[in-house]
Design an enzyme around this catalytic site. Structure first.
Site, PDB file in Angstrom:
ATOM      1  N   ASP A   1       0.815  -1.223   0.000  1.00 57.15           N
ATOM      2  CA  ASP A   1       0.000   0.000   0.000  1.00 57.15           C
ATOM      3  C   ASP A   1       0.847   1.271   0.000  1.00 57.15           C
ATOM      4  O   ASP A   1       0.458   2.300   0.542  1.00 57.15           O
ATOM      5  CB  ASP A   1      -0.962   0.042   1.208  1.00 57.15           C
ATOM      6  CG  ASP A   1      -1.801  -1.213   1.298  1.00 57.15           C
ATOM      7  OD1 ASP A   1      -2.281  -1.660   0.244  1.00 57.15           O
ATOM      8  OD2 ASP A   1      -1.960  -1.750   2.410  1.00 57.15           O
TER       9      ASP A   1
ATOM     10  N   HIS B   1      -4.291  -2.426  -5.894  1.00 60.84           N
ATOM     11  CA  HIS B   1      -3.745  -1.097  -6.149  1.00 60.84           C
ATOM     12  C   HIS B   1      -4.911  -0.186  -6.426  1.00 60.84           C
ATOM     13  O   HIS B   1      -5.871  -0.585  -7.067  1.00 60.84           O
ATOM     14  CB  HIS B   1      -2.894  -1.080  -7.410  1.00 60.84           C
ATOM     15  CG  HIS B   1      -1.732  -1.995  -7.352  1.00 60.84           C
ATOM     16  ND1 HIS B   1      -0.735  -1.862  -6.425  1.00 60.84           N
ATOM     17  CD2 HIS B   1      -1.399  -3.039  -8.108  1.00 60.84           C
ATOM     18  CE1 HIS B   1       0.164  -2.797  -6.636  1.00 60.84           C
ATOM     19  NE2 HIS B   1      -0.212  -3.533  -7.648  1.00 60.84           N
TER      20      HIS B   1
HETATM   21  P1  GDP Z   1      -0.346   0.084  -3.752  1.00 69.43           P
HETATM   22  O1  GDP Z   1      -0.949  -1.230  -3.437  1.00 69.43           O
HETATM   23  O2  GDP Z   1       1.100   0.158  -3.364  1.00 69.43           O
HETATM   24  O3  GDP Z   1      -0.582   0.513  -5.147  1.00 69.43           O
HETATM   25  O4  GDP Z   1      -1.044   1.167  -2.832  1.00 69.43           O
HETATM   26  P2  GDP Z   1      -2.609   1.476  -2.639  1.00 69.43           P
HETATM   27  O5  GDP Z   1      -3.208   1.755  -3.945  1.00 69.43           O
HETATM   28  O6  GDP Z   1      -3.258   0.489  -1.777  1.00 69.43           O
HETATM   29  O7  GDP Z   1      -2.518   2.777  -1.725  1.00 69.43           O
HETATM   30  C1  GDP Z   1      -2.120   3.971  -2.160  1.00 69.43           C
HETATM   31  C2  GDP Z   1      -3.262   4.957  -1.982  1.00 69.43           C
HETATM   32  O8  GDP Z   1      -2.718   6.229  -1.951  1.00 69.43           O
HETATM   33  C3  GDP Z   1      -4.246   4.972  -3.129  1.00 69.43           C
HETATM   34  O9  GDP Z   1      -5.504   5.338  -2.636  1.00 69.43           O
HETATM   35  C4  GDP Z   1      -3.674   6.037  -4.056  1.00 69.43           C
HETATM   36  O10 GDP Z   1      -4.649   6.661  -4.873  1.00 69.43           O
HETATM   37  C5  GDP Z   1      -3.145   6.999  -3.072  1.00 69.43           C
HETATM   38  N1  GDP Z   1      -1.961   7.735  -3.471  1.00 69.43           N
HETATM   39  C6  GDP Z   1      -0.880   7.327  -4.190  1.00 69.43           C
HETATM   40  N2  GDP Z   1       0.043   8.308  -4.242  1.00 69.43           N
HETATM   41  C7  GDP Z   1      -0.470   9.345  -3.538  1.00 69.43           C
HETATM   42  C8  GDP Z   1       0.021  10.640  -3.192  1.00 69.43           C
HETATM   43  O11 GDP Z   1       1.126  11.032  -3.517  1.00 69.43           O
HETATM   44  N3  GDP Z   1      -0.808  11.412  -2.434  1.00 69.43           N
HETATM   45  C9  GDP Z   1      -2.034  11.013  -2.007  1.00 69.43           C
HETATM   46  N4  GDP Z   1      -2.766  11.838  -1.274  1.00 69.43           N
HETATM   47  N5  GDP Z   1      -2.511   9.806  -2.296  1.00 69.43           N
HETATM   48  C10 GDP Z   1      -1.740   8.983  -3.050  1.00 69.43           C
END
Ligand code: GDP
Length: 424
Positions: A12, A40
């Protein structure tokens, strides 16, 4: 050119967003491990999507999305996911499924749930997607490869053999209904017809693509700390989360992975049980959880509230090292703009000793965080495009983290969408 996008921590970290962003200039995105147990989140012009099985390049016409041999392939979930995209006006992605990928069987999902029930309070915090039973069977050599769906005689024989074995567990360990051999065979025929148009010799395809100068992104799921060898065993996942495994789970030469982009979130979150040294609780955690990510830190697959904590330099330094990091993408930094002071875990205290080295699990359980506090920047940094335009305290935070983890932060993500990125 082959690049891997992987996580430094518990997952995440925002890998989906970084992969989606890098996919603008890539040709192929490959999933090489894991299954539909994590997800994701991607925000783009079509809306907000949670992907579990599909690679994070599916939103682009120019991308071929590949399910590598290392993946735990849940066929109905994959097709539900495709339908969810096309229902929302995303063009049908180009998909290839490795003929050597193995299939998550309906009984894997049942056995996962039954085992969690049997272990009750002592469970490993499984998402009950069948991942642990799937990989156990793969290594016990009783898994089903996609290719086997197309060899009817062998399939029939194997279904009979495996059903007999599984039914011993169903009857005597779990006291649950037995698996019906014919029903299972019917299900596998349905699966065969679903995947048939997409099945390919993926390693050959990738080998040729790489030779032709295409850009290939290997997209990892979860992060270093969930790796079965190098993570917080046994509170780990069942397939390797490391970039190195990309070579195996996609069928590529290891030396061809030229760039390893390790995604690190500006604070910590974790799902499931297991040691989490910099964890915070109560109102402090609730506020970070509510403000975190894009609409709160809740599991993309399960909806479970994530456990929250401050940035952990010890875990992240280790996490980056095991990935073989060439670049760190530091994400979700914008979320910290509300804090007067930002606590960071810079070391662990274990039995009175201070260390910056990530220990084995039994020592980790005893570790207490050593916290340093940095001044906050108290403003919204979304929309900023240049590193120099970030507030001074924000740059100091980034540089502090960079020094402690020992790997270069070359990308800073200051918002959930593709364009919210600052290159350094
Ligand atoms: P992953 O499994 O590593 O892809 O991560 P997730 O998708 O579960 O969690 C990342 C969350 O943070 C998602 O809701 C993204 O839309 C959000 N996100 C990613 N990068 C950023 C950022 O730079 N700022 C903010 N506020 N949200 C982000």
């Amino acid at each position: 050119m082959i690049k891997a996008v992987v996580g430094a921590n518990w997952g995440d970290e925002g890998k989906g967003k970084i992969t989606d962003m890098l996919a603008q200039k890539a040709d192929i995105v490959v999933r090489f491990q894991g299954g539909a147990n994590a997800g994701h989140t991607i925000v783009n012009k079509y809306g907000k999507f949670a992907l579990h099985t599909l690679p994070s390049g599916v939103f682009y016409d120019h991308i071929t999305s590949v399910i590598g041999n290392g993946v735990a392939l849940n066929i109905p979930i994959l097709f539900d996911e495709i339908k969810n995209l096309t229902d929302r006006n995303v063009p049908m992605p180009k998909i290839l499924i490795s003929d050597r990928a193995q299939i998550v069987m309906p009984y894997h999902i049942l056995l996962d749930a039954y085992e969690e029930e049997r272990l009750a309070g002592k469970s490993y915090g499984s998402t009950k997607s069948g991942i642990a039973p799937f990989y156990s069977d793969k290594y016990a050599k009783i898994g089903f490869q996609v290719s086997e769906l197309f060899d009817e005689d062998t399939l029939k024989e194997k279904v009979a053999k495996v059903t007999a074995m599984k039914n011993v567990l169903m009857e005597h360990l779990y006291h649950k209904p037995l698996i019906d051999e014919n029903e299972l065979l019917d299900t596998l025929h349905t699966y065969r017809d679903m995947v048939a148009p997409y099945v390919a010799d993926v390693s050959t395809f990738l080998y040729e693509a790489n030779k032709a100068g295409k850009t290939i992104l290997l997209e990892g799921q979860l992060g270093t700390l969930k790796d079965p060898d190098h993570g917080i065993y046994p509170m780990v996942t069942s397939s390797s989360t490391l970039a190195a495994y990309g070579a195996i789970g996609a069928g590529l030469p290891p030396y061809e992975i030229k760039q390893v982009i390790t995604v690190c979130k500006a604070y910590s979150s974790a799902v499931g049980a297991g040691a989490f040294v910099s964890e915070i609780f109560g109102d402090e955690a609730d506020e970070l959880r509510r403000r975190g990510g894009d609409g709160g830190e809740y599991g993309a697959t399960t909806g479970r509230p994530r456990r929250m904590g401050w940035f952990d330099c010890v875990a992240s330094k280790y996490g980056c090292r095991l990935q073989g990091t060439t670049d760190v993408a530091f994400t979700v930094l914008d979320v910290l703009g509300y804090l007067d002071e930002i606590p960071v875990c810079t070391a662990y205290e274990i039995d009175g000793q201070i260390t910056a080295d990530f220990p084995v699990t039994y020592k980790l359980e005893k570790a207490k965080p050593v916290i340093e506090k940095l001044p906050g920047w108290k403003c919204d940094i979304r929309g900023i495009k240049k590193y120099e335009d970030l507030p001074e305290n924000c740059r100091k935070y980034i540089e502090f983290v960079e020094e402690h983890i020992g790997f270069r932060i070359t990308m800073v993500s200051n918002g959930p969408s593709r364009d919210d990125i600052i290159y350094r």
